[in-house]
Design a protein around this motif. Sequence first.
Motif, short mmCIF file in Angstrom:
data_model
loop_
_atom_site.label_atom_id
_atom_site.label_comp_id
_atom_site.label_asym_id
_atom_site.label_seq_id
_atom_site.Cartn_x
_atom_site.Cartn_y
_atom_site.Cartn_z
N ILE B 3 -50.53 46.73 -103.87
CA ILE B 3 -49.67 46.06 -102.89
C ILE B 3 -48.31 46.76 -102.83
CG2 ILE B 3 -48.40 43.91 -102.49
CD1 ILE B 3 -51.11 43.21 -102.23
N ALA B 4 -47.76 46.88 -101.62
CA ALA B 4 -46.39 47.39 -101.51
C ALA B 4 -45.56 46.42 -100.67
CB ALA B 4 -46.41 48.77 -100.86
N ALA B 5 -44.30 46.34 -100.98
CA ALA B 5 -43.40 45.45 -100.24
C ALA B 5 -42.21 46.23 -99.72
CB ALA B 5 -42.90 44.32 -101.15
N ASP B 6 -41.88 46.04 -98.45
CA ASP B 6 -40.73 46.70 -97.84
C ASP B 6 -39.57 45.72 -97.83
OD1 ASP B 6 -38.83 47.77 -96.20
OD2 ASP B 6 -40.21 48.37 -94.60
N ARG B 7 -38.65 45.89 -98.75
CA ARG B 7 -37.56 44.92 -98.89
C ARG B 7 -36.59 44.97 -97.71
NH1 ARG B 7 -35.76 42.35 -103.32
NH2 ARG B 7 -33.73 43.37 -103.20
N GLU B 8 -36.59 46.06 -96.96
CA GLU B 8 -35.73 46.10 -95.77
C GLU B 8 -36.23 45.16 -94.68
OE1 GLU B 8 -32.69 47.28 -95.75
OE2 GLU B 8 -33.28 47.65 -97.83
N PRO B 21 -48.00 33.17 -106.48
CA PRO B 21 -46.89 33.14 -107.44
C PRO B 21 -47.06 34.12 -108.59
CG PRO B 21 -48.18 31.10 -107.56
CD PRO B 21 -48.70 31.88 -106.38
N GLY B 22 -48.29 34.55 -108.86
CA GLY B 22 -48.48 35.51 -109.94
C GLY B 22 -48.16 36.93 -109.52
N VAL B 23 -47.99 37.13 -108.24
CA VAL B 23 -47.83 38.49 -107.74
C VAL B 23 -46.42 38.74 -107.17
CG1 VAL B 23 -48.78 40.22 -106.13
CG2 VAL B 23 -50.28 38.50 -107.15
N PHE B 24 -45.85 37.68 -106.55
CA PHE B 24 -44.55 37.86 -105.90
C PHE B 24 -43.53 36.83 -106.39
CE2 PHE B 24 -47.82 38.99 -102.71
CZ PHE B 24 -47.50 40.31 -102.52
N ASP B 25 -42.27 37.24 -106.33
CA ASP B 25 -41.16 36.34 -106.58
C ASP B 25 -40.07 36.73 -105.58
OD1 ASP B 25 -39.55 34.41 -107.65
OD2 ASP B 25 -39.41 35.30 -109.65
N GLN B 26 -38.96 35.97 -105.58
CA GLN B 26 -37.84 36.32 -104.72
C GLN B 26 -36.62 36.58 -105.61
OE1 GLN B 26 -38.60 32.48 -102.46
NE2 GLN B 26 -37.65 33.71 -100.85
N ASP B 30 -30.44 37.57 -102.49
CA ASP B 30 -30.64 37.07 -101.13
C ASP B 30 -32.09 36.70 -100.85
OD1 ASP B 30 -31.65 39.60 -100.92
OD2 ASP B 30 -30.04 40.38 -99.66
N GLY B 31 -32.82 36.40 -101.90
CA GLY B 31 -34.15 35.83 -101.72
C GLY B 31 -35.21 36.80 -101.25
N ARG B 32 -34.91 38.11 -101.34
CA ARG B 32 -35.92 39.05 -100.86
C ARG B 32 -37.03 39.24 -101.89
NH1 ARG B 32 -33.13 44.23 -98.58
NH2 ARG B 32 -31.18 43.50 -99.51
N VAL B 33 -38.17 39.72 -101.38
CA VAL B 33 -39.38 39.80 -102.20
C VAL B 33 -39.20 40.72 -103.42
CG1 VAL B 33 -40.28 41.64 -100.71
CG2 VAL B 33 -41.87 40.31 -102.11
N LEU B 34 -39.79 40.29 -104.53
CA LEU B 34 -39.93 41.11 -105.72
C LEU B 34 -41.42 41.14 -106.04
CD1 LEU B 34 -37.15 39.59 -108.03
CD2 LEU B 34 -37.04 41.76 -106.78
N VAL B 35 -41.94 42.33 -106.29
CA VAL B 35 -43.36 42.43 -106.64
C VAL B 35 -43.46 42.34 -108.17
CG1 VAL B 35 -45.45 43.82 -106.53
CG2 VAL B 35 -43.85 43.82 -104.61
N LEU B 36 -44.12 41.31 -108.66
CA LEU B 36 -44.26 41.13 -110.10
C LEU B 36 -45.43 41.95 -110.63
CD1 LEU B 36 -43.89 37.23 -110.28
CD2 LEU B 36 -42.12 38.94 -110.70
N ASN B 37 -46.46 42.08 -109.78
CA ASN B 37 -47.65 42.79 -110.20
C ASN B 37 -48.22 43.52 -108.99
OD1 ASN B 37 -50.11 43.65 -111.09
ND2 ASN B 37 -50.98 41.60 -111.46
N ALA B 38 -48.02 44.84 -108.96
CA ALA B 38 -48.41 45.62 -107.79
C ALA B 38 -49.91 45.89 -107.75
CB ALA B 38 -47.65 46.95 -107.75
N GLU B 39 -50.62 45.61 -108.87
CA GLU B 39 -52.07 45.84 -108.89
C GLU B 39 -52.81 44.58 -109.32
OE1 GLU B 39 -53.15 49.50 -110.86
OE2 GLU B 39 -51.28 50.43 -110.23
N PRO B 40 -52.74 43.55 -108.48
CA PRO B 40 -53.35 42.27 -108.86
C PRO B 40 -54.88 42.36 -108.87
CG PRO B 40 -52.56 42.18 -106.61
CD PRO B 40 -52.12 43.49 -107.15
#
Lengths: 404, 65
Positions: B3-8, B21-26, B30-40
């Motif tokens: 998985i990839a996330a574009d924070r822009e 919730p196991g894969v993403f957080d904010q 400013d509440g933008r996405v954080l990838v906790l686990n890029a290979e779920p």
Amino acid sequence: MIPLETDSEDLPEGMPYLRETRHDPPAALLALQDRPLRRMKYYPDGAEGWLVTGYAESRRILSDPRFVTGERFVRSPTELPHFFVSSSEHVPPGFFFFTDPPDHTRLRRKITGALTLKRMKDLGPRITDIVDDSIAALRDAGSGADLMREFGLPVPSLVICEMLGVPYADRDRFQRTSNDIFDQVLPVERRSEAAAELFAYVRELVPAKRTDPGADMLSALAADDDLTDDEAAGIGMILLLGGHETTANMFGLGTLALLEHPDQLARLRAEPELMEGAVEELLRYLTVAHAGMMRIVKEDAEIDGRLLRAGEYITVAPHAANRDPARFDRPNEFDVGRDAQGHIAFGHGVHQCVGQQLARVEMRIGFARLLAAFPGLRLAVPPEEIPLRTGMFIYGVDSLPVAW
Amino acid sequence: MRIAADRERCASAGMCALTAPGVFDQDDEDGRVLVLNAEPEAGDAEEAADAVGLCPSGALTVTEP
Ligand code: HEM
Ligand code: HEM
Ligand code: SF4
């Protein structure tokens, strides 16, 4: 080159908004679902534009940057007069609901850190206290009391006031003005006056928030060097408005929907773990933000082989999209056990509701505690006597007399 | 799955953290996405796929199935 299509001689004139039943979108609107993206005429000038009733089409359009909101709307998709008749003077600075990226992004990010899922979950215990106080007030008011007055309006208003740092004691100043802004039946002059009053109210609070800051969102906005005081006030105003009216109507109309579907209510009482999904289903089924989400075509765009011309208006009907049979089985049935995720009751795209995680927490706690507190909750009047908010931006009930 | 996330592009709507919730957080800023686990994997991968479809801003992509 794709030709500019015309659907037929008799284009729908505006988006139908008069409802026949308490919970369903207008039959005339659902009748237009056969063509998910179609041309329509706009009031008051009869100019042509687009109406979107399909789920997939709505999501595509709302998430496509070629369709913007920052332009001034002069046409209303219903025969009710449009707020922005001709000028931009009613849009307060910082009011990012009506801006586009990059300005929208800059302003929206000023508050998103305070509204994350995590933060909203941390607010749970405080929201529970507020909910329980309102339930106690409802009980004290006695059987026959108005659920909107004692519970539906106070809960979200108290929560957003506390988060923003706005005195709840001033609620007369913001509840009436918000109501007037959202009342499409009032003369446009009165509505713009109300918007100016609400802006002035929040603007007055800003300087004091800077000199004597609290741990609240308005203080953080006031302290932000990147924002003018007017912008801080505009952002505060959008939160105050968005933060109570919508959730309040979900409480009123949602309670009515549950009471009118006794089998669903019984199921939810018996299986409280369904609450999270039931809240999503209430959002889908009721879609209270029913005025239509408007966008303007910024540059010519092709969608499903149709040419949308620069400058044309588009109205997305989320209440129709959320009843799209291509996306939801038995779309007109209210079913607390269904998987309603993906509904667009909070919109879609970069403007998707910034307060949605707060609204979810408020509704999950609010409905759960309400049902637990009143095992015999019922309507105190026949359902036909409940006053409906048909002409309001946000659909709901004006009052909901309940007994227990 | 990757998985990839574009924070822009992220609009901080929190649909991803709500759905997977196991894969993403904010983030707290400013509440933008954080990838906790890029290979779920397994259940997390299913939830992540749902989140990719739900994200309102098109910030999430599956880079490897
Ligand atoms: C939860 C937040 C809100 C929801 C769900 C909501 C919903 C809507 C919808 C669906 C429309 C119709 C067309 C459009 O998308 O432009 C609209 C228009 C409008 N909204 Fe909101 N809105 C929200 C927040 C606000 C706030 C905070 C204000 C503050 C003034 C506001 C004022 C207006 C105005 C002035 C219009 C244009 C109305 C007209 O021209 O008649 N809205 N809103
Ligand atoms: C159940 C309750 C709610 C519903 C149904 C709802 C619905 C919506 C919808 C449909 C939009 C998008 C409108 C568009 O794209 O034209 C929106 C935007 C917005 N909502 Fe909500 N809302 C709710 C609760 C809240 C709460 C609690 C807050 C405040 C904390 C809030 C603040 C906003 C704001 C500020 C926007 C504008 C976002 C932007 O333009 O980027 N809403 N809401
Ligand atoms: S769902 Fe999309 S827009 Fe929302 S926080 Fe996650 S990545 Fe950002």
